[in-house]
Write a protein that holds these residues in place. Structure first.
Motif, mmCIF file in Angstrom:
data_model
loop_
_atom_site.group_PDB
_atom_site.id
_atom_site.type_symbol
_atom_site.label_atom_id
_atom_site.label_comp_id
_atom_site.label_asym_id
_atom_site.label_seq_id
_atom_site.Cartn_x
_atom_site.Cartn_y
_atom_site.Cartn_z
ATOM 1 N N THR A 121 -13.801 -4.127 -11.775
ATOM 2 C CA THR A 121 -13.821 -2.674 -11.868
ATOM 3 C C THR A 121 -12.406 -2.214 -11.549
ATOM 4 O O THR A 121 -11.821 -2.659 -10.561
ATOM 5 N N TRP A 122 -11.883 -1.317 -12.350
ATOM 6 C CA TRP A 122 -10.495 -0.870 -12.214
ATOM 7 C C TRP A 122 -10.446 0.547 -11.677
ATOM 8 O O TRP A 122 -11.284 1.381 -12.007
ATOM 9 N N TYR A 123 -9.416 0.836 -10.873
ATOM 10 C CA TYR A 123 -9.245 2.132 -10.215
ATOM 11 C C TYR A 123 -7.855 2.686 -10.517
ATOM 12 O O TYR A 123 -6.894 1.924 -10.648
ATOM 13 N N ASP A 124 -7.780 4.017 -10.565
ATOM 14 C CA ASP A 124 -6.477 4.658 -10.767
ATOM 15 C C ASP A 124 -5.741 4.791 -9.435
ATOM 16 O O ASP A 124 -6.234 4.350 -8.397
ATOM 17 N N ILE A 129 -11.998 4.023 -13.128
ATOM 18 C CA ILE A 129 -11.675 4.379 -14.509
ATOM 19 C C ILE A 129 -12.968 4.240 -15.294
ATOM 20 O O ILE A 129 -13.452 3.139 -15.529
ATOM 21 N N ASN A 164 -14.798 1.689 -18.288
ATOM 22 C CA ASN A 164 -13.910 0.548 -18.471
ATOM 23 C C ASN A 164 -14.238 -0.619 -17.548
ATOM 24 O O ASN A 164 -13.352 -1.350 -17.140
ATOM 25 N N ALA A 175 -6.300 -4.996 -16.960
ATOM 26 C CA ALA A 175 -6.613 -3.578 -16.810
ATOM 27 C C ALA A 175 -6.833 -2.948 -18.186
ATOM 28 O O ALA A 175 -6.136 -3.280 -19.144
ATOM 29 N N ASN A 205 -3.162 3.332 -16.536
ATOM 30 C CA ASN A 205 -3.481 4.095 -15.322
ATOM 31 C C ASN A 205 -4.117 3.240 -14.240
ATOM 32 O O ASN A 205 -4.194 3.657 -13.088
ATOM 33 N N ALA A 206 -4.600 2.067 -14.587
ATOM 34 C CA ALA A 206 -5.267 1.200 -13.620
ATOM 35 C C ALA A 206 -4.237 0.528 -12.731
ATOM 36 O O ALA A 206 -3.335 -0.146 -13.215
ATOM 37 N N PHE A 257 -8.081 -2.948 -8.374
ATOM 38 C CA PHE A 257 -9.359 -3.419 -8.893
ATOM 39 C C PHE A 257 -10.252 -3.875 -7.759
ATOM 40 O O PHE A 257 -9.808 -4.073 -6.628
#
Length: 141
Positions: free
Chosen positions: A84-87, A93, A96, A117, A121-122, A125
């Motif tokens: 899982t990806w984060y900004d 995000i 995605n 990613a 923007n990522a 994670f």
């Protein structure tokens, strides 16, 4: 290499953010800092796994990672994992998530899990890991 230290700092700060986590996070390990990225669906499984290394690089403007997942258990484990990806603000995000990927982790073995990613923007994670049942499923009519 010049992005590694800032990115790991961001990863650690984001992992300590207020996003929800499940039990089983953090396995007693010398490299405990990485295990803040590990999300496990039950405490028993959490005791059997550890992230021992995280490598990152930029590929065409996207963060590319390789996470080394280690077994702390003597038997083979049948698992699935998902990134899982984060900004930069720690928000997921949306839309995605990577698909769940199957892996067999043999007793006390290590394996490398690649992740890319979905957008530029990522910046950080988490890695979710869950057990896969090896028992036959029966469905009622």
């Amino acid at each position: 290499m010049k992005y590694l230290v800032p990115l790991l700092t961001i990863l650690l700060v984001a992992a300590c953010s207020s996003r929800p986590t499940t039990s089983g996070i953090g396995v007693e390990q010398a490299s405990q800092q990485y295990n803040q990225q590990l999300i496990v669906n039950n405490p028993e499984l959490g005791k059997k796994l550890a992230i021992t290394d995280v490598k990152t690089r930029q590929t065409n403007g996207l963060t590319d990672v390789v996470v080394t997942l280690a077994s702390q258990y003597k038997k083979s484990q049948y698992l699935q994992y998902q990134f899982t990806w984060y900004d930069a603000d720690g928000f997921v995000i949306r839309g995605n998530h990577s698909p769940w990927q199957p892996i067999t982790l043999f007793g006390f073995a290590k394996t490398q899990l690649p992740g890319l990613a979905p957008t530029a923007n990522a910046v950080t994670f988490s890695l979710a890991v869950r057990e896969v049942s090896t028992e036959a499923q029966e469905f009622e009519d």
